[in-house]
Write an enzyme that holds these catalytic residues in place. Structure first.
Site, PDB file in Angstrom:
ATOM      1  N   ARG A 106     -15.527   0.435  15.219  1.00 52.81           N
ATOM      2  CA  ARG A 106     -16.448   1.452  14.725  1.00 52.81           C
ATOM      3  C   ARG A 106     -17.858   0.912  14.573  1.00 52.81           C
ATOM      4  O   ARG A 106     -18.814   1.531  14.984  1.00 52.81           O
ATOM      5  CB  ARG A 106     -15.962   1.991  13.373  1.00 52.81           C
ATOM      6  CG  ARG A 106     -14.810   2.949  13.538  1.00 52.81           C
ATOM      7  CD  ARG A 106     -14.174   3.275  12.223  1.00 52.81           C
ATOM      8  NE  ARG A 106     -13.404   2.139  11.734  1.00 52.81           N
ATOM      9  CZ  ARG A 106     -12.519   2.222  10.779  1.00 52.81           C
ATOM     10  NH1 ARG A 106     -12.328   3.350  10.163  1.00 52.81           N
ATOM     11  NH2 ARG A 106     -11.840   1.170  10.409  1.00 52.81           N
ATOM     12  N   LYS A 121       0.843  -1.200   0.000  1.00 54.71           N
ATOM     13  CA  LYS A 121       0.000   0.000   0.000  1.00 54.71           C
ATOM     14  C   LYS A 121       0.875   1.245   0.000  1.00 54.71           C
ATOM     15  O   LYS A 121       1.584   1.503   0.965  1.00 54.71           O
ATOM     16  CB  LYS A 121      -0.875   0.037   1.266  1.00 54.71           C
ATOM     17  CG  LYS A 121      -2.294  -0.473   1.058  1.00 54.71           C
ATOM     18  CD  LYS A 121      -3.261   0.177   2.037  1.00 54.71           C
ATOM     19  CE  LYS A 121      -3.732  -0.771   3.117  1.00 54.71           C
ATOM     20  NZ  LYS A 121      -4.504  -0.176   4.182  1.00 54.71           N
ATOM     21  N   SER A 123      -9.204   6.956   7.600  1.00 53.91           N
ATOM     22  CA  SER A 123      -8.192   7.757   6.891  1.00 53.91           C
ATOM     23  C   SER A 123      -8.524   7.851   5.411  1.00 53.91           C
ATOM     24  O   SER A 123      -8.351   8.903   4.793  1.00 53.91           O
ATOM     25  CB  SER A 123      -6.800   7.130   7.056  1.00 53.91           C
ATOM     26  OG  SER A 123      -6.417   7.093   8.404  1.00 53.91           O
TER      27      SER A 123
HETATM   28  N1  COD Z   1     -12.589   5.380  15.572  1.00 56.80           N
HETATM   29  C1  COD Z   1     -11.950   4.553  16.412  1.00 56.80           C
HETATM   30  N2  COD Z   1     -10.903   3.779  16.075  1.00 56.80           N
HETATM   31  C2  COD Z   1     -10.491   3.866  14.834  1.00 56.80           C
HETATM   32  C3  COD Z   1     -11.089   4.709  13.874  1.00 56.80           C
HETATM   33  C4  COD Z   1     -12.198   5.487  14.296  1.00 56.80           C
HETATM   34  N3  COD Z   1     -12.843   6.314  13.473  1.00 56.80           N
HETATM   35  N4  COD Z   1     -10.440   4.549  12.714  1.00 56.80           N
HETATM   36  C5  COD Z   1      -9.491   3.645  12.947  1.00 56.80           C
HETATM   37  N5  COD Z   1      -9.508   3.225  14.224  1.00 56.80           N
HETATM   38  C6  COD Z   1      -8.630   2.271  14.921  1.00 56.80           C
HETATM   39  C7  COD Z   1      -9.004   0.847  14.655  1.00 56.80           C
HETATM   40  O1  COD Z   1      -8.725   0.102  15.807  1.00 56.80           O
HETATM   41  C8  COD Z   1      -8.030   0.454  13.574  1.00 56.80           C
HETATM   42  O2  COD Z   1      -7.743  -0.905  13.614  1.00 56.80           O
HETATM   43  C9  COD Z   1      -6.800   1.261  13.961  1.00 56.80           C
HETATM   44  O3  COD Z   1      -7.328   2.464  14.483  1.00 56.80           O
HETATM   45  C10 COD Z   1      -5.881   1.563  12.801  1.00 56.80           C
HETATM   46  O4  COD Z   1      -6.617   2.047  11.712  1.00 56.80           O
HETATM   47  P1  COD Z   1      -5.895   2.227  10.281  1.00 56.80           P
HETATM   48  O5  COD Z   1      -6.958   2.348   9.270  1.00 56.80           O
HETATM   49  O6  COD Z   1      -4.858   3.267  10.375  1.00 56.80           O
HETATM   50  O7  COD Z   1      -5.074   0.903  10.123  1.00 56.80           O
HETATM   51  P2  COD Z   1      -5.374  -0.487   9.429  1.00 56.80           P
HETATM   52  O8  COD Z   1      -6.785  -0.924   9.585  1.00 56.80           O
HETATM   53  O9  COD Z   1      -4.813  -0.418   8.058  1.00 56.80           O
HETATM   54  O10 COD Z   1      -4.448  -1.419  10.372  1.00 56.80           O
HETATM   55  C11 COD Z   1      -4.343  -2.782  10.216  1.00 56.80           C
HETATM   56  C12 COD Z   1      -3.091  -3.304  10.937  1.00 56.80           C
HETATM   57  C13 COD Z   1      -1.856  -2.566  10.476  1.00 56.80           C
HETATM   58  C14 COD Z   1      -3.259  -3.146  12.430  1.00 56.80           C
HETATM   59  C15 COD Z   1      -2.982  -4.807  10.561  1.00 56.80           C
HETATM   60  O11 COD Z   1      -3.020  -4.947   9.173  1.00 56.80           O
HETATM   61  C16 COD Z   1      -1.712  -5.437  11.108  1.00 56.80           C
HETATM   62  O12 COD Z   1      -1.632  -5.769  12.291  1.00 56.80           O
HETATM   63  N6  COD Z   1      -0.693  -5.576  10.245  1.00 56.80           N
HETATM   64  C17 COD Z   1       0.613  -6.061  10.606  1.00 56.80           C
HETATM   65  C18 COD Z   1       0.915  -7.404   9.952  1.00 56.80           C
HETATM   66  C19 COD Z   1       0.309  -8.539  10.733  1.00 56.80           C
HETATM   67  O13 COD Z   1       0.605  -8.769  11.896  1.00 56.80           O
HETATM   68  N7  COD Z   1      -0.592  -9.288  10.069  1.00 56.80           N
HETATM   69  C20 COD Z   1      -1.309 -10.387  10.654  1.00 56.80           C
HETATM   70  C21 COD Z   1      -2.598  -9.930  11.290  1.00 56.80           C
HETATM   71  S1  COD Z   1      -3.456 -11.299  12.040  1.00 56.80           S
END
Ligand code: COD
Length: 160
Positions: free
Chosen positions: A91, A42, A128
């Protein structure tokens, strides 16, 4: 022994929804690690270093938040730092399926626990990617991102 938790994500860029979860976690734990997880498939709007910088700026006042990036599995980030808990915002039910899968996978891998914090309803629709889309078309996102993020977002999108 310090009680630690991690708030992981892409944070491209950090929104008020993320910040709300980090703020609440920082009241429950001695140290909150914010992990900017590197996903090479990404391409972000902001570089990982820029995302870290923005998160540091908006969490500085909490006093117990450490921000860093990580390339690899979240469970390995946790193991290396002796972090027993992952804190995630939920959410809507649409988040739940995938979050439950990841929580169970992560627990199965190393025993790390995932705790879910219900999103502040003000930010329940917020992500985001939607912020970037709305801002790219000139929509007002000033109530959705921290004040220091707004000009950086506008500037970055203008140059695209
Ligand atoms: N309100 C509250 N919480 C929010 C909001 C909102 N409006 N938006 C996002 N969040 C929180 C959520 O908990 C979300 O998970 C977190 O913030 C991060 O959000 P993003 O969009 O920045 O990140 P994502 O969803 O792309 O993150 C995914 C991870 C990076 C956490 C996941 O892919 C990961 O753990 N990757 C590492 C590789 C790994 O270990 N993979 C195996 C997973 S089993």
């Amino acid at each position: 022994k310090l009680r630690r938790a991690v708030c992981p994500g892409s944070f491209d860029p950090i929104t008020n929804g993320h910040l709300d979860i980090i703020a609440r976690a920082s009241k429950l734990y001695d140290v909150v690690h914010v992990a900017v997880m590197i996903n090479q498939s990404k391409k972000g709007l902001f570089t990982v270093d820029e995302r870290i910088e923005l998160i540091r700026e908006v969490t500085a006042d909490f006093g117990n938040v450490e921000v860093e990036s990580f390339h690899g599995l979240l469970v390995d980030f946790c193991k290396q730092r002796d972090i027993p808990a992952i804190v995630k915002g939920l959410r809507a039910v649409s988040d739940f399926d995938y979050e439950l899968q990841m929580a169970q996978m992560n627990n199965g891998l190393t025993g790390v626990e995932t705790l879910f914090v219900p999103t502040n309803p003000t930010y329940s629709f917020l992500s985001s990617s939607l912020v970037k889309e709305v801002a790219a078309w000139g929509g007002d996102v000033s109530h959705l991102v921290p004040p220091t993020v707004l000009p950086r977002l506008t500037e970055r999108l203008a140059r695209k």
